[in-house]
Design a protein around this motif. Structure first.
Motif, PDB file in Angstrom:
ATOM      1  N   ASP A  85      28.692  70.370  75.355  1.00  0.00           N
ATOM      2  CA  ASP A  85      28.840  71.645  74.458  1.00  0.00           C
ATOM      3  C   ASP A  85      27.562  72.279  73.825  1.00  0.00           C
ATOM      4  OD1 ASP A  85      30.246  74.410  74.939  1.00  0.00           O
ATOM      5  OD2 ASP A  85      31.316  74.149  72.905  1.00  0.00           O
ATOM      6  N   ALA A  86      25.933  72.246  73.576  1.00  0.00           N
ATOM      7  CA  ALA A  86      24.874  72.391  74.003  1.00  0.00           C
ATOM      8  C   ALA A  86      24.154  72.793  74.131  1.00  0.00           C
ATOM      9  CB  ALA A  86      24.189  71.073  72.330  1.00  0.00           C
ATOM     10  N   PRO A  87      24.291  74.341  74.498  1.00  0.00           N
ATOM     11  CA  PRO A  87      23.326  74.188  75.582  1.00  0.00           C
ATOM     12  C   PRO A  87      21.893  74.208  75.743  1.00  0.00           C
ATOM     13  CG  PRO A  87      23.841  76.472  74.346  1.00  0.00           C
ATOM     14  CD  PRO A  87      24.719  75.465  74.130  1.00  0.00           C
ATOM     15  N   ILE A  88      20.963  73.772  76.949  1.00  0.00           N
ATOM     16  CA  ILE A  88      19.471  73.561  76.373  1.00  0.00           C
ATOM     17  C   ILE A  88      18.550  74.345  77.961  1.00  0.00           C
ATOM     18  CG2 ILE A  88      19.896  71.814  75.653  1.00  0.00           C
ATOM     19  CD1 ILE A  88      19.033  70.237  77.964  1.00  0.00           C
ATOM     20  N   ALA A  89      17.443  74.457  78.049  1.00  0.00           N
ATOM     21  CA  ALA A  89      16.591  74.788  78.605  1.00  0.00           C
ATOM     22  C   ALA A  89      16.283  73.547  79.638  1.00  0.00           C
ATOM     23  CB  ALA A  89      15.707  76.097  78.181  1.00  0.00           C
ATOM     24  N   TRP A  90      16.716  73.618  81.032  1.00  0.00           N
ATOM     25  CA  TRP A  90      15.925  73.164  81.754  1.00  0.00           C
ATOM     26  C   TRP A  90      15.019  72.926  82.563  1.00  0.00           C
ATOM     27  CZ3 TRP A  90      19.827  70.478  85.782  1.00  0.00           C
ATOM     28  CH2 TRP A  90      20.971  69.917  84.986  1.00  0.00           C
ATOM     29  N   GLY A  91      14.324  73.991  82.354  1.00  0.00           N
ATOM     30  CA  GLY A  91      13.130  74.267  83.163  1.00  0.00           C
ATOM     31  C   GLY A  91      11.597  73.686  82.306  1.00  0.00           C
ATOM     32  N   PRO A  92      11.462  73.760  81.900  1.00  0.00           N
ATOM     33  CA  PRO A  92      10.466  73.419  81.233  1.00  0.00           C
ATOM     34  C   PRO A  92      11.347  71.821  80.936  1.00  0.00           C
ATOM     35  CG  PRO A  92      11.182  74.565  79.009  1.00  0.00           C
ATOM     36  CD  PRO A  92      12.328  74.665  80.216  1.00  0.00           C
ATOM     37  N   LEU A  93      11.706  71.079  81.190  1.00  0.00           N
ATOM     38  CA  LEU A  93      12.462  69.424  81.313  1.00  0.00           C
ATOM     39  C   LEU A  93      12.136  69.253  82.967  1.00  0.00           C
ATOM     40  CD1 LEU A  93      15.606  68.708  79.591  1.00  0.00           C
ATOM     41  CD2 LEU A  93      12.743  68.780  78.743  1.00  0.00           C
ATOM     42  N   LEU A  94      12.007  70.363  83.491  1.00  0.00           N
ATOM     43  CA  LEU A  94      11.467  69.791  85.029  1.00  0.00           C
ATOM     44  C   LEU A  94       9.994  70.015  85.361  1.00  0.00           C
ATOM     45  CD1 LEU A  94      12.702  70.051  88.032  1.00  0.00           C
ATOM     46  CD2 LEU A  94      12.227  73.106  88.234  1.00  0.00           C
ATOM     47  N   ASP A  95       9.062  70.977  84.474  1.00  0.00           N
ATOM     48  CA  ASP A  95       7.743  70.180  84.788  1.00  0.00           C
ATOM     49  C   ASP A  95       7.617  69.370  84.371  1.00  0.00           C
ATOM     50  OD1 ASP A  95       7.877  73.045  85.577  1.00  0.00           O
ATOM     51  OD2 ASP A  95       7.454  74.480  83.811  1.00  0.00           O
ATOM     52  N   GLU A  96       8.337  68.906  83.323  1.00  0.00           N
ATOM     53  CA  GLU A  96       7.581  68.064  82.709  1.00  0.00           C
ATOM     54  C   GLU A  96       7.285  66.731  83.167  1.00  0.00           C
ATOM     55  OE1 GLU A  96       9.920  65.070  79.552  1.00  0.00           O
ATOM     56  OE2 GLU A  96       9.324  66.874  78.635  1.00  0.00           O
ATOM     57  N   ALA A  97       9.122  66.301  84.190  1.00  0.00           N
ATOM     58  CA  ALA A  97       8.735  65.948  85.306  1.00  0.00           C
ATOM     59  C   ALA A  97       8.170  65.517  86.766  1.00  0.00           C
ATOM     60  CB  ALA A  97      10.600  65.456  85.317  1.00  0.00           C
ATOM     61  N   ARG A  98       7.091  66.549  86.507  1.00  0.00           N
ATOM     62  CA  ARG A  98       5.935  66.694  87.263  1.00  0.00           C
ATOM     63  C   ARG A  98       6.898  67.156  88.701  1.00  0.00           C
ATOM     64  NH1 ARG A  98       3.801  62.390  84.787  1.00  0.00           N
ATOM     65  NH2 ARG A  98       4.387  61.361  86.579  1.00  0.00           N
ATOM     66  N   ALA A  99       7.833  67.830  89.111  1.00  0.00           N
ATOM     67  CA  ALA A  99       8.639  67.838  90.056  1.00  0.00           C
ATOM     68  C   ALA A  99       7.556  68.647  91.269  1.00  0.00           C
ATOM     69  CB  ALA A  99       9.903  69.098  89.714  1.00  0.00           C
ATOM     70  N   PRO A 100       7.576  68.479  92.139  1.00  0.00           N
ATOM     71  CA  PRO A 100       6.964  69.083  93.224  1.00  0.00           C
ATOM     72  C   PRO A 100       7.210  70.620  93.299  1.00  0.00           C
ATOM     73  CG  PRO A 100       8.109  67.781  94.015  1.00  0.00           C
ATOM     74  CD  PRO A 100       8.732  67.471  92.763  1.00  0.00           C
ATOM     75  N   SER A 101       6.424  71.104  93.691  1.00  0.00           N
ATOM     76  CA  SER A 101       6.354  73.310  94.318  1.00  0.00           C
ATOM     77  C   SER A 101       5.878  72.641  95.730  1.00  0.00           C
ATOM     78  CB  SER A 101       6.133  73.722  93.308  1.00  0.00           C
ATOM     79  OG  SER A 101       6.044  75.313  93.905  1.00  0.00           O
ATOM     80  N   LEU A 102       6.757  72.742  96.728  1.00  0.00           N
ATOM     81  CA  LEU A 102       5.744  72.581  98.729  1.00  0.00           C
ATOM     82  C   LEU A 102       6.510  74.249  98.671  1.00  0.00           C
ATOM     83  CD1 LEU A 102       7.548  69.055  99.557  1.00  0.00           C
ATOM     84  CD2 LEU A 102       5.329  70.010  98.654  1.00  0.00           C
ATOM     85  N   PRO A 103       5.349  74.221  99.692  1.00  0.00           N
ATOM     86  CA  PRO A 103       5.590  76.235 100.301  1.00  0.00           C
ATOM     87  C   PRO A 103       6.341  75.957 101.255  1.00  0.00           C
ATOM     88  CG  PRO A 103       3.516  74.322 101.229  1.00  0.00           C
ATOM     89  CD  PRO A 103       4.171  73.676  99.785  1.00  0.00           C
ATOM     90  N   PRO A 104       6.957  77.009 101.103  1.00  0.00           N
ATOM     91  CA  PRO A 104       8.116  76.944 102.306  1.00  0.00           C
ATOM     92  C   PRO A 104       7.743  76.951 104.016  1.00  0.00           C
ATOM     93  CG  PRO A 104       8.404  79.034 100.577  1.00  0.00           C
ATOM     94  CD  PRO A 104       7.156  78.757 100.619  1.00  0.00           C
TER      95      PRO A 104
END
Length: 509
Positions: A399-418
């Motif tokens: 029960d402690a909200p956190i931001a996932w977006g920065p953690l996703l960037d930290e994990a080097r998630a790929p961003s593929l074009p559609p």
């Protein structure tokens, strides 16, 4: 064979106990029913108890968890017998190796853990595989062959062989403690740079196929973290999400046994929260298509003003391993489904897991396509979903909200074009889909969508009792299907059956 039949009979008793618990209507009857189911699961060990441990996720943070003993229970071996087993597997008296070793252990589904101290002073966990458990697991997997029974009265059988194979492969790995020792070494190397995490270190010289010695990790249960300050709970939540995302996008492997007994919370040297992660017998290697598919979906969700086409959504899910023929009929629902599932990954602000309402919102987004969506998913995602479910439940309890977006960037998630939209091709005037819908009292009970070309097998796709009732009215599903094929599968209603509160409609669209 007699042992196998006895175990199958005991599994039937588990099924009956589970059914009784589901039927409980009075609160005072729930606890006895829960205790009976827990007792029967504990008695079987192996796969039934491992499945039962999933129940403990629903009780995290509860004052009196009913299924807690499935995570940590007294060992089934008497202390003297357990110590004798350790000696036998070491090939020498245990006192030659340990300065101290507790005879009473903590049992899990496949083994039990005893605390010991080596002669060099190191505190260790001694994991002893249950005698006879390998054969019991083989019997359980054979029993899973019965799961090919019709699903919810639907005669079109869902082939579960891939799921049985996935379970078998993962369980065989868990039974070999040398495999877990290697997984511990790999995890230690991967997590060395992750703050606030500790994993056991195996003692290789003392590890056997059925015996694992590793350093002891102190701490309280994860449920105790629920009582800590919000800042501490936020730190633990961040660690859990970081491990999941790093596993998906950086390491290509997930700790896929998230029941509460596999985590410990403690304070580091400076008082900061530390998460101990235990039991690496169940680590799921991920195919490269998984991060690629997730990256594709994220790119589609972040697409500019021009909305992606239905074909692009289908293509992204197919990259994850989903069956295109089952996805195509629900293509219009896939944007909403994707947005619900990946919502926290799209946000740079704190996200509260309790506000997610994941199950209810997914059901709403899928509407009548929920059967197709479940059937379309690949068996390879079974343990990924297990890890994801555990993560969501742990975050809900902390029960402690956190931001996932920065953690996703930290994990080097790929961003593929559609991907480009695939061309649509079908004959002029020819239907694309065969649809079956059963409603009762105005509510949809079954909604199935198939490719139109399976109309030739119409009888096998109908709810089990329907062909008999149609025959009583002079209608033969096989003949109806054959006539539709002969007519070129043109969009039309094949038949409509009205029986008071229950209506069945089958049509080509």
């Amino acid at each position: 064979m007699r042992t196998g039949l006895k175990r199958w009979w005991a599994m039937g008793q588990v099924a009956r106990a589970s059914s009784r618990l589901r039927r409980v209507s009075r609160p005072q009857d729930a606890e006895p029913a829960r205790q009976e189911l827990t007792r029967r699961l504990l008695g079987l060990r192996g796969l039934p108890q491992k499945v039962g441990q999933v129940l403990t996720l629903a009780e995290l943070g509860a004052e009196t968890p009913g299924f807690g003993s499935l995570a940590e229970a007294p060992s089934p071996l008497a202390p003297e017998a357990a110590l004798a087993e350790v000696s036998r597997r070491l090939g020498r008296p245990w006192r030659e190796v340990f300065a101290a070793l507790e005879g009473v252990g903590i049992a899990a589904s496949l083994g039990q853990v005893h605390r010991g101290v080596l002669h060099d002073g190191r505190a260790v966990a001694v994991k002893l595989r249950h005698p006879g458990i390998a054969e019991a697991v083989r019997e359980d997997l054979r029993a899973l062959g019965w799961l090919a029974a019709p699903l919810g009265g639907w005669r079109g059988r869902l082939d579960l062989s891939a799921y049985r194979h996935e379970l078998a492969r993962m369980l065989q790995g868990e039974l070999d403690y040398r495999h877990e020792a290697q997984a511990l070494r790999d995890a230690g190397a991967r997590m060395a740079d992750v703050p606030g995490v500790i994993v056991p270190v195996p003692v290789d010289a003392l590890t056997r196929e059925d015996l694992l010695v590793m350093t002891w990790v102190d701490g309280a249960s994860l449920a105790e973290g629920w009582r800590w300050s919000e800042a501490d709970r936020r730190a633990l939540s961040t660690t859990l999400v970081r491990l999941f995302l790093q596993g998906c996008f950086t390491w290509g492997a997930l700790h896929a046994d998230p029941h509460p007994g596999n985590y410990r919370v403690a304070r580091g040297p400076e008082g900061a929260p530390v998460l101990g992660v235990l039991d690496f017998g169940c680590v799921k290697p991920l195919p490269p298509e998984l991060p690629a598919g997730l990256g594709r979906l994220l790119a589609l969700l972040r697409a500019p003003a021009t909305p992606p086409s239905p074909g692009q959504w289908v293509s992204a899910w197919v990259l994850l391993g989903f069956t295109p023929e089952l996805l195509e009929p629900m293509a219009e629902a896939l944007p909403a489904v994707s947005r619900v599932l990946l919502e926290p990954l799209l946000l740079d602000r704190p996200f509260h897991a309790r506000d997610w309402r994941l199950g209810a919102r997914l059901t709403e987004a899928l509407g009548p396509h929920r059967w197709n969506f479940r059937a379309a998913g690949p068996a390879s995602l079974l343990f990924v979903l297990r890890a994801f479910h555990g993560l969501v439940r742990h975050l809900d309890v902390l029960d402690a909200p956190i931001a996932w977006g920065p953690l996703l960037d930290e994990a080097r998630a790929p961003s593929l074009p559609p991907p480009p939209a695939p061309p649509e091709a079908r004959g002029e005037g020819r239907a694309r889909y065969l649809k079956v819908r059963v409603t009762e009292a105005g509510r949809t009970r079954v909604a199935l969508t198939f490719r139109a070309d399976v109309t030739a097998h119409l009888e096998d796709l109908l709810p089990e009792d329907l062909p008999r009732r149609l025959a009583a009215r002079g209608l033969q599903p096989a003949g109806i299907g054959a006539a539709a094929v002969a007519a070129g599968l043109r969009p039309s209603e094949l038949f409509h059956l009205d029986e008071g509160d229950r209506q069945v409609r089958v049509w080509l669209e």
